[in-house]
Write an enzyme that holds these catalytic residues in place. Structure first.
Site, PDB file in Angstrom:
ATOM      1  CD  GLU A  96     -55.784  60.722 -37.083  1.00 37.00           C
ATOM      2  OE1 GLU A  96     -56.211  60.113 -38.593  1.00 37.00           O
ATOM      3  OE2 GLU A  96     -54.796  61.894 -37.097  1.00 37.00           O
ATOM      4  CD  GLU A 121     -50.666  53.185 -35.412  1.00 34.68           C
ATOM      5  OE1 GLU A 121     -51.333  52.134 -35.970  1.00 34.68           O
ATOM      6  OE2 GLU A 121     -52.114  54.017 -36.754  1.00 34.68           O
ATOM      7  CG  ASP A 148     -56.564  49.122 -26.603  1.00 34.74           C
ATOM      8  OD1 ASP A 148     -56.615  48.335 -27.274  1.00 34.74           O
ATOM      9  OD2 ASP A 148     -57.528  49.428 -26.230  1.00 34.74           O
ATOM     10  CG  ASP A 171     -59.105  46.408 -41.445  1.00 36.40           C
ATOM     11  OD1 ASP A 171     -59.698  45.839 -42.169  1.00 36.40           O
ATOM     12  OD2 ASP A 171     -58.007  46.221 -41.070  1.00 36.40           O
ATOM     13  CG  PHE A 244     -53.696  54.191 -51.563  1.00 35.74           C
ATOM     14  CD1 PHE A 244     -53.256  53.478 -52.404  1.00 35.74           C
ATOM     15  CD2 PHE A 244     -52.214  54.473 -50.435  1.00 35.74           C
ATOM     16  CE1 PHE A 244     -51.893  52.188 -52.564  1.00 35.74           C
ATOM     17  CE2 PHE A 244     -51.620  53.860 -50.719  1.00 35.74           C
ATOM     18  CZ  PHE A 244     -51.068  52.297 -51.146  1.00 35.74           C
ATOM     19  CD  GLU A 245     -59.885  60.343 -49.681  1.00 34.01           C
ATOM     20  OE1 GLU A 245     -61.640  60.859 -49.591  1.00 34.01           O
ATOM     21  OE2 GLU A 245     -59.756  60.607 -48.655  1.00 34.01           O
TER      22      GLU A 245
END
Length: 263
Positions: A96, A121, A148, A171, A244-245
């Site tokens: 992920e 992450e 990264d 994003d 939030f979704e």
């Protein structure tokens, strides 16, 4: 952030900053590999799709970093990772990119205990939050790389080795001048496809329709991938709704899932 139908939702349960972007800029990847430096010139870095922002950390996150980090955070290395050595078993492996605060990642890992998950992450509070969930909930099929993602893919992940890749709510970089920072670009998609096994699935999701359209265009153009649906796909059961979704769906916001398999 205003609750308007056209406003994107904060990613992975993140608070939004003053620009409406997720506070942890979670993708953890560049849109292309670092460009080779010309002879005698300073190395050029490719455009970053993320910005590492400072974030507050609770005592639980700090404690999790200190106590669980040594076991569950894998150091970046310029050599191939052996998942069997890492997890102590042979199992399907899913990578992920940009798990945010890790809530969805932990839920997926809990529901799919027969699969091992590696989350990439760059944001330290997010790493701490997922480590806390690992400690609280006892997940043994999760590991984290804080680096990264392009460099991780290039140097640590062998070709034809992954059963899946998840990129959830990256994003969207809404302004046209910032679209070049979007994570899902042809170069990265080609790299991701090369790391998937034949039949492995690249699963992307976004709540920003212009980005969904770009994702569909870029993924469809990669000849080594095939769309598993006629356009956008229904949300698979394994991808949980974030709060939030769920709120966005109640307000009439759209969410688009794309699932492409390696030919």
């Amino acid at each position: 952030m205003t609750d308007t139908p056209n406003a994107p939702l904060p990613d992975h349960d993140e608070p939004a900053d003053d620009n409406g972007l997720g506070a942890n800029a979670k993708e953890g990847a560049t849109e292309a590999a670092t460009e080779a430096a010309t002879e005698g010139a300073a190395p050029r870095r490719s455009i970053r799709s993320f910005v590492v922002r400072a974030g507050r950390m609770g005592t639980g996150q700090i404690k999790a970093l200190e106590e669980l980090g040594p076991k569950f955070v894998l150091p970046y290395q310029a050599s191939l990772l052996n998942p069997t050595d890492v997890f102590g078993r042979q199992a399907p492996v899913v990578l992920e990119i940009g798990f945010g605060m890790g809530a969805a990642t932990a839920k997926i890992a809990a529901a799919r205990t027969d699969t091992d998950f590696i989350g990439v992450e760059v944001h330290t509070p997010g790493v701490g939050a997922l480590l806390k969930l690992i400690g609280d909930e006892g997940h043994q099929n999760l590991r984290i790389i804080q680096h990264d993602a392009v460099e991780v893919l290039e140097h640590m992940i062998a070709p034809d080795s992954l059963d899946g890749v998840h990129v959830f709510f990256p994003d969207p970089w809404h302004k046209k001048k910032h679209n070049k920072r979007r994570l899902i670009q042809p170069a990265l998609v080609k790299l991701l496809a090369s790391r998937l096994k034949p039949g492995g699935v690249l699963h992307c999701a976004t709540d920003w329709e212009p980005y969904a359209e770009q994702m569909l265009e870029v993924l469809s153009a990669e000849t080594s991938l095939a769309n598993t649906a006629d356009g956008y796909a229904p949300r698979p059961d394994y991808r949980p709704l974030t709060k939030f979704e769920a709120r966005g769906i109640r307000l009439g916001h759209g969410v688009w899932d794309l699932l492409f398999s390696r030919r």
